[in-house]
Motif scaffolding. Structure first.
Motif, mmCIF file in Angstrom:
data_model
loop_
_atom_site.group_PDB
_atom_site.id
_atom_site.type_symbol
_atom_site.label_atom_id
_atom_site.label_comp_id
_atom_site.label_asym_id
_atom_site.label_seq_id
_atom_site.Cartn_x
_atom_site.Cartn_y
_atom_site.Cartn_z
ATOM 1 N N THR A 1 64.486 68.566 50.178
ATOM 2 C CA THR A 1 63.390 67.897 50.853
ATOM 3 C C THR A 1 63.067 68.609 52.156
ATOM 4 O O THR A 1 63.960 68.932 52.929
ATOM 5 C CB THR A 1 63.774 66.443 51.145
ATOM 6 N N CYS A 2 61.754 68.804 52.411
ATOM 7 C CA CYS A 2 61.370 69.587 53.573
ATOM 8 C C CYS A 2 60.528 68.805 54.559
ATOM 9 O O CYS A 2 59.846 69.385 55.374
ATOM 10 C CB CYS A 2 60.585 70.822 53.101
ATOM 11 N N HIS A 3 60.554 67.498 54.473
ATOM 12 C CA HIS A 3 59.701 66.755 55.392
ATOM 13 C C HIS A 3 60.278 65.376 55.611
ATOM 14 O O HIS A 3 59.770 64.380 55.116
ATOM 15 C CB HIS A 3 58.292 66.613 54.815
ATOM 16 N N PRO A 4 61.390 65.243 56.327
ATOM 17 C CA PRO A 4 61.971 63.927 56.565
ATOM 18 C C PRO A 4 60.957 63.011 57.212
ATOM 19 O O PRO A 4 60.243 63.394 58.114
ATOM 20 C CB PRO A 4 63.142 64.211 57.510
ATOM 21 N N ASP A 5 60.877 61.782 56.724
ATOM 22 C CA ASP A 5 59.940 60.817 57.267
ATOM 23 C C ASP A 5 60.719 59.753 58.018
ATOM 24 O O ASP A 5 61.760 60.028 58.595
ATOM 25 C CB ASP A 5 59.075 60.224 56.152
ATOM 26 N N GLU A 6 60.199 58.535 57.921
ATOM 27 C CA GLU A 6 60.834 57.490 58.700
ATOM 28 C C GLU A 6 62.287 57.272 58.314
ATOM 29 O O GLU A 6 63.072 56.776 59.104
ATOM 30 C CB GLU A 6 60.054 56.176 58.525
ATOM 31 N N CYS B 1 64.253 74.028 55.632
ATOM 32 C CA CYS B 1 62.866 74.129 55.198
ATOM 33 C C CYS B 1 62.260 75.467 55.607
ATOM 34 O O CYS B 1 61.374 75.984 54.930
ATOM 35 C CB CYS B 1 62.035 72.999 55.788
ATOM 36 N N GLU B 2 62.710 76.010 56.722
ATOM 37 C CA GLU B 2 62.163 77.283 57.164
ATOM 38 C C GLU B 2 62.504 78.388 56.178
ATOM 39 O O GLU B 2 61.783 79.377 56.054
ATOM 40 C CB GLU B 2 62.722 77.630 58.551
ATOM 41 N N VAL B 3 63.581 78.200 55.422
ATOM 42 C CA VAL B 3 63.991 79.194 54.442
ATOM 43 C C VAL B 3 63.339 78.946 53.102
ATOM 44 O O VAL B 3 62.855 79.842 52.432
ATOM 45 C CB VAL B 3 65.535 79.187 54.286
ATOM 46 N N ASP B 4 63.309 77.650 52.684
ATOM 47 C CA ASP B 4 62.892 77.302 51.325
ATOM 48 C C ASP B 4 61.406 76.991 51.193
ATOM 49 O O ASP B 4 60.941 76.704 50.101
ATOM 50 C CB ASP B 4 63.691 76.080 50.830
ATOM 51 N N PHE B 5 60.681 77.032 52.285
ATOM 52 C CA PHE B 5 59.296 76.563 52.256
ATOM 53 C C PHE B 5 58.440 77.355 51.292
ATOM 54 O O PHE B 5 57.471 76.854 50.745
ATOM 55 C CB PHE B 5 58.694 76.653 53.662
ATOM 56 N N ALA B 6 58.772 78.603 51.038
ATOM 57 C CA ALA B 6 57.954 79.431 50.156
ATOM 58 C C ALA B 6 58.279 79.234 48.693
ATOM 59 O O ALA B 6 57.589 79.757 47.832
ATOM 60 C CB ALA B 6 58.135 80.910 50.508
ATOM 61 N N THR B 7 59.312 78.492 48.398
ATOM 62 C CA THR B 7 59.672 78.249 47.005
ATOM 63 C C THR B 7 58.667 77.322 46.356
ATOM 64 O O THR B 7 58.347 76.275 46.902
ATOM 65 C CB THR B 7 61.072 77.607 46.916
ATOM 66 N N PRO B 8 58.125 77.662 45.151
ATOM 67 C CA PRO B 8 57.165 76.781 44.476
ATOM 68 C C PRO B 8 57.751 75.392 44.306
ATOM 69 O O PRO B 8 58.887 75.227 43.888
ATOM 70 C CB PRO B 8 56.963 77.472 43.121
ATOM 71 N N GLY B 9 56.961 74.377 44.612
ATOM 72 C CA GLY B 9 57.423 73.002 44.484
ATOM 73 C C GLY B 9 57.907 72.423 45.784
ATOM 74 O O GLY B 9 58.227 71.251 45.839
ATOM 75 N N LEU B 10 57.955 73.221 46.848
ATOM 76 C CA LEU B 10 58.518 72.706 48.085
ATOM 77 C C LEU B 10 57.518 72.746 49.243
ATOM 78 O O LEU B 10 57.907 72.634 50.385
ATOM 79 C CB LEU B 10 59.768 73.506 48.462
ATOM 80 N N SER B 11 56.244 72.950 48.982
ATOM 81 C CA SER B 11 55.258 72.949 50.059
ATOM 82 C C SER B 11 55.103 71.539 50.599
ATOM 83 O O SER B 11 55.451 70.562 49.945
ATOM 84 C CB SER B 11 53.918 73.467 49.558
ATOM 85 N N ASN B 12 54.587 71.433 51.803
ATOM 86 C CA ASN B 12 54.466 70.126 52.430
ATOM 87 C C ASN B 12 53.470 69.233 51.720
ATOM 88 O O ASN B 12 53.582 68.024 51.734
ATOM 89 C CB ASN B 12 54.077 70.300 53.895
ATOM 90 N N LYS C 1 57.028 59.561 46.192
ATOM 91 C CA LYS C 1 55.940 60.524 46.347
ATOM 92 C C LYS C 1 55.460 60.593 47.803
ATOM 93 O O LYS C 1 55.203 61.692 48.323
ATOM 94 C CB LYS C 1 54.778 60.133 45.429
ATOM 95 N N LEU C 2 55.348 59.456 48.470
ATOM 96 C CA LEU C 2 54.902 59.455 49.867
ATOM 97 C C LEU C 2 55.914 60.151 50.774
ATOM 98 O O LEU C 2 55.538 60.750 51.783
ATOM 99 C CB LEU C 2 54.656 58.020 50.335
ATOM 100 N N ARG C 3 57.192 60.057 50.422
ATOM 101 C CA ARG C 3 58.215 60.746 51.209
ATOM 102 C C ARG C 3 58.288 62.229 50.874
ATOM 103 O O ARG C 3 58.826 63.024 51.655
ATOM 104 C CB ARG C 3 59.588 60.099 50.990
ATOM 105 N N HIS C 4 57.775 62.596 49.712
ATOM 106 C CA HIS C 4 57.838 63.987 49.242
ATOM 107 C C HIS C 4 56.450 64.435 48.786
ATOM 108 O O HIS C 4 56.201 64.560 47.581
ATOM 109 C CB HIS C 4 58.827 64.114 48.077
#
Length: 461
Positions: A5-10, A28-39, A110-113
């Motif tokens: 997960t690359c976007h912790p929420d509440e 996230c700075e490392v894995d952000f380019a992996t398909p399926g992990l964009s914000n 889905k809202l968290r991811h």
């Protein structure tokens, strides 16, 4: 379960998880380019030619209704006859409430991811690369089987309307072409305009069928209150209402194109209220007026005139529901291939060529499966048991358990929320029970049909 997960929420804002949140953000700075992990699946669309995130929640509800109510409603009267009207109605109502709960779990996930576009992406978060491939492939397989089922329903409708004067294979071909044409819009918002006609179509057909059953009753009042039967027969009949709610497999794809994803639960509530109310009323009234031995689909048990009217009114829904299934399967592959590329949002030759190929390929495979595989109806049951049981029910509990573990303090965080923890574990177990029971009942019925010589040859006219 793998966490990517690359976007912790509440969830990640609690004091006890600050250290974990920081580590996730660094990852996230490392894995952000992996398909399926964009914000976000489609990102910022202001300057793009093709905009996906334009679907209002009202039309999201229409898409859900069009896809889910279609074939499910027509098999429910025969389920009441198989197990009895009282247990049958209880099961339908319970599953409606259960499907609402699992829809809420999926929407919250889905809202968290927001990077999750389909069940394959969700599988990546839960189980890593293998989970993505299995759940993604299962989504495509189930979509193709569901489209094939719609093609057979359309074939039957056209056969009834023509009194069987033409080859049924030709009807299947004509129907498949119509499904393919309606599958082509690149965005769900454009497809939702067609789905509005499809939703109105099936609801109107159901109302007319109920009126027809009352106007020309077959064996009114000759019903079963509760019927004792063996496990296989009972479970096979119960799978009709179980899978009448099996539309959650496309929820992530639908929400990804919503203008305001936070309104997704409004669409889910609309779907479940309409579906459950229509299911119960249609099943009870039809079963009451037709009596024992009601057919599946139930329109076949109506008088010839009312059967033709009902099937005719249902045809737009059958076409649009089939096209929606293929559209979502093609969209899964399309986004997987071109995520973050200009082909997603621009009118490029490569983009449209691949999209056209995916739509045509999906429809051709669905047609060949439907008319060329003698055991296709049983194949649909197997696919539903293997995948829809998990997509609609079991995985929803896993989503809550995953996020609670990673963002609410591990196992201790789950145990602190005892009611939700127990409900989620039971949801996972329910998915497993439906999967195993459905597989057993379907394979058993297939063996019985094969031994009785009831399997038809392929490509039969």
């Amino acid at each position: 379960m793998a966490s990517n997960t690359c976007h912790p929420d509440e969830f990640s804002q609690e004091k006890a998880n600050q250290d974990r949140t920081a580590s996730l953000e660094n990852a996230c700075e490392v894995d952000f380019a992996t398909p399926g992990l964009s914000n976000d699946v489609f990102g910022q669309e202001d300057d793009h030619d093709i905009k996906y995130k334009t679907l209002p929640w009202q039309f999201t509800a229409v898409l859900m209704i069009t896809e889910i109510i279609s074939n499910g409603m027509l098999s429910l009267p025969s389920s009441l006859d198989a197990v009895g009207i009282v247990p049958g109605v209880i099961v339908i109502a319970f599953l409606g409430a259960f499907a609402t709960f699992t829809a809420w779990l999926q929407i919250e996930f889905k809202l968290r991811h927001p990077e999750v576009h389909n069940m394959g992406d969700a599988g990546y978060i839960l189980f890593g690369p293998i989970g993505r491939e299995i759940l993604g492939a299962g989504t495509i397989m189930f979509a193709v089987c569901a489209t094939g089922s719609q093609i057979l329903a359309g074939q039957l409708a056209l056969t009834v309307l023509s009194d069987g004067k033409l080859c049924t294979l030709a009807f299947a071909g004509v129907f498949s072409i119509a499904v393919a044409v309606c599958s082509f819009p690149r965005t769900l918002n454009n497809l939702s305009r067609l789905s509005l006609a499809g939703g109105i179509s099936i609801i109107t057909a159901g109302i007319v069928a109920v009126v027809g059953a009352g106007a020309s009753p077959i064996d009114a009042g000759n019903i079963v209150i509760a019927r004792a039967s063996d496990f296989t027969s009972a479970f096979f009949s119960i799978t009709n209402p179980v899978f009448a709610y099996a539309g959650h497999w496309m929820f992530f794809i639908l929400i990804s194109e919503m203008k305001h994803p936070q309104d997704a639960m409004k669409a889910a509530w609309t779907l479940q209220i309409v579906a459950t109310s229509l299911y119960i009323v249609f099943a009870i009234v039809t079963y009451w007026y037709v009596g024992k031995g009601v057919a599946s689909p139930s329109f076949l048990s109506l008088s010839p005139l009312w059967s033709k009217i009902s099937f005719g009114l249902a045809i737009p829904n059958l076409v649009i529901a089939g096209s929606l299934n293929i559209h979502t399967a093609a969209k899964l592959v399309f986004v997987r291939l071109f995520r973050r590329s200009r082909h997603i949002h621009s009118h490029t030759f490569a983009g449209w060529s691949v999209w056209t190929l995916l739509i045509l390929l999906g429809n051709v495979v669905a047609f060949i499966f439907a008319v060329g595989i003698p055991i296709f109806n049983y194949l649909v049951g197997i696919a539903a048991s293997l995948f829809a049981a998990w997509y609609t029910y079991g995985l929803s509990g896993a989503f809550w358990l995953h996020d609670t573990y990673h963002f609410k303090g591990g196992y201790h965080g789950g145990f602190k929320r005892r009611i939700m923890f127990i409900a989620s574990v039971l949801t996972v177990l329910a998915g497993g029970f439906i999967c195993v029971g459905g597989l057993y009942a379907t394979v058993y019925s297939l063996r019985e049909a094969s031994e009785a010589g009831e399997l038809l040859p392929p490509f039969q006219c």
